[in-house]
Motif scaffolding. Structure first.
Motif, PDB file in Angstrom:
ATOM      1  N   THR A   4      52.109  32.100   6.284  1.00 48.55           N
ATOM      2  CA  THR A   4      52.101  33.467   5.401  1.00 48.55           C
ATOM      3  C   THR A   4      52.950  34.446   6.155  1.00 48.55           C
ATOM      4  OG1 THR A   4      49.712  33.050   4.837  1.00 48.55           O
ATOM      5  CG2 THR A   4      50.535  35.131   4.657  1.00 48.55           C
ATOM      6  N   GLN A   5      52.974  34.749   7.588  1.00 51.05           N
ATOM      7  CA  GLN A   5      53.656  35.629   8.072  1.00 51.05           C
ATOM      8  C   GLN A   5      55.193  35.404   7.728  1.00 51.05           C
ATOM      9  OE1 GLN A   5      53.311  35.886  12.420  1.00 51.05           O
ATOM     10  NE2 GLN A   5      54.250  37.863  12.415  1.00 51.05           N
ATOM     11  N   ILE A   6      55.490  34.189   8.074  1.00 46.94           N
ATOM     12  CA  ILE A   6      57.075  33.585   7.722  1.00 46.94           C
ATOM     13  C   ILE A   6      57.377  34.069   6.165  1.00 46.94           C
ATOM     14  CG2 ILE A   6      58.727  31.836   7.442  1.00 46.94           C
ATOM     15  CD1 ILE A   6      57.119  30.323   9.271  1.00 46.94           C
ATOM     16  N   GLN A   7      56.629  33.778   5.102  1.00 45.92           N
ATOM     17  CA  GLN A   7      56.926  34.180   3.663  1.00 45.92           C
ATOM     18  C   GLN A   7      56.736  35.814   3.743  1.00 45.92           C
ATOM     19  OE1 GLN A   7      57.855  31.782   1.705  1.00 45.92           O
ATOM     20  NE2 GLN A   7      58.295  33.685   0.388  1.00 45.92           N
ATOM     21  N   LEU A   8      55.872  36.346   4.129  1.00 41.66           N
ATOM     22  CA  LEU A   8      55.700  37.849   4.019  1.00 41.66           C
ATOM     23  C   LEU A   8      56.882  38.630   4.681  1.00 41.66           C
ATOM     24  CD1 LEU A   8      51.854  38.644   4.503  1.00 41.66           C
ATOM     25  CD2 LEU A   8      53.406  38.732   2.335  1.00 41.66           C
ATOM     26  N   SER A   9      57.267  38.130   5.921  1.00 43.28           N
ATOM     27  CA  SER A   9      58.417  38.688   6.597  1.00 43.28           C
ATOM     28  C   SER A   9      59.682  38.582   5.760  1.00 43.28           C
ATOM     29  CB  SER A   9      58.594  38.131   8.048  1.00 43.28           C
ATOM     30  OG  SER A   9      58.881  36.912   8.068  1.00 43.28           O
ATOM     31  N   GLN A  10      59.906  37.417   4.913  1.00 45.12           N
ATOM     32  CA  GLN A  10      61.179  37.210   4.072  1.00 45.12           C
ATOM     33  C   GLN A  10      61.106  38.160   3.086  1.00 45.12           C
ATOM     34  OE1 GLN A  10      60.577  33.337   2.812  1.00 45.12           O
ATOM     35  NE2 GLN A  10      61.517  32.269   4.578  1.00 45.12           N
ATOM     36  N   LEU A  11      59.980  38.607   2.644  1.00 47.57           N
ATOM     37  CA  LEU A  11      59.815  39.634   1.432  1.00 47.57           C
ATOM     38  C   LEU A  11      59.953  40.895   1.957  1.00 47.57           C
ATOM     39  CD1 LEU A  11      56.632  37.960  -0.478  1.00 47.57           C
ATOM     40  CD2 LEU A  11      59.329  37.782  -1.061  1.00 47.57           C
ATOM     41  N   ARG A  19      54.746  45.024  14.033  1.00 48.71           N
ATOM     42  CA  ARG A  19      53.477  45.319  14.167  1.00 48.71           C
ATOM     43  C   ARG A  19      52.871  45.568  12.768  1.00 48.71           C
ATOM     44  NH1 ARG A  19      52.594  50.799  13.903  1.00 48.71           N
ATOM     45  NH2 ARG A  19      54.671  52.202  13.773  1.00 48.71           N
ATOM     46  N   GLN A  20      53.504  46.138  11.772  1.00 48.48           N
ATOM     47  CA  GLN A  20      53.295  46.417  10.384  1.00 48.48           C
ATOM     48  C   GLN A  20      53.084  44.954   9.539  1.00 48.48           C
ATOM     49  OE1 GLN A  20      56.475  49.097   9.353  1.00 48.48           O
ATOM     50  NE2 GLN A  20      55.295  50.798   9.754  1.00 48.48           N
ATOM     51  N   LEU A  21      54.053  44.213  10.044  1.00 54.50           N
ATOM     52  CA  LEU A  21      53.815  42.762   9.317  1.00 54.50           C
ATOM     53  C   LEU A  21      52.645  42.046   9.694  1.00 54.50           C
ATOM     54  CD1 LEU A  21      57.538  41.357   9.603  1.00 54.50           C
ATOM     55  CD2 LEU A  21      56.364  41.832   7.319  1.00 54.50           C
TER      56      LEU A  21
END
Length: 181
Positions: A4-11, A19-21
């Motif tokens: 999820t973190q990887i995908q959200l960081s891509q977006l 820290r916000q991610l």
């Protein structure tokens, strides 16, 4: 939740700091949906949106597929912009195959954006508004094309006559109303 973190960081890499991610990741719930599983249903009250992590989702209405979404797509976010939230979902979302999504509740997302601070919240809100506007324009264009197609298929009135589809409709109406043509 690393996926999820990887995908959200891509977006959101250009909008948010690390820290916000991490804070955004905390409000995401990861859901695995079996093929043909329903995640959103037409007529339900909207209170969340999802980001497709893996797999495919189909957006459907009246049993017809409007669009198929793949990894990185967001669905359900349009209702977040509706301040009354009294409206119901206008579509059903079904997994086309085994699919993983990040589910974000509207209340959690709103609190997250409010907690970003003025600058980051403004950047995030502007980006989100541009994204939603692009989807609205795309939907309007699709409706115009669908309406034009419907008009072509229904049949047209011709000089001193009626096309075959229209004539058949008139015959059916006359039979139901017990009237002679």
């Amino acid at each position: 939740m690393a996926e999820t973190q990887i995908q959200l960081s891509q977006l959101t890499v250009s909008l948010l700091e690390e820290r916000q991610l991490i804070s955004l990741e905390r409000i995401c719930g990861e859901l695995n949906i079996e093929s043909q599983g329903i995640i959103m249903k037409e007529g339900d009250k909207p209170d969340f949106f999802v980001i497709v992590l893996h797999g495919k989702l189909a957006i459907m209405t009246f049993g017809q597929v409007l669009k198929v979404l793949e990894a990185g797509a967001i669905v359900g976010e349009m209702e977040l912009c509706n301040t009354s939230r009294a409206e119901m979902r206008q579509y059903t979302v079904v997994a086309k195959e085994e699919t993983t999504v990040a589910k974000i509740l509207y209340e959690d997302f709103t609190s997250f954006v409010e907690g970003l601070g003025p600058r980051a919240a403004k950047r995030c809100s502007r980006h989100f508004a541009e994204y939603v506007l692009a989807k609205v324009v795309e939907a309007e264009d699709r409706v115009v094309v669908e309406d034009r197609h419907r008009l072509d298929t229904v049949g047209t009135t011709r000089r001193n006559g009626v096309s075959a589809p229209c004539l058949e409709d008139l015959r059916l109406f006359a039979e139901i109303a017990d009237v002679e043509l």
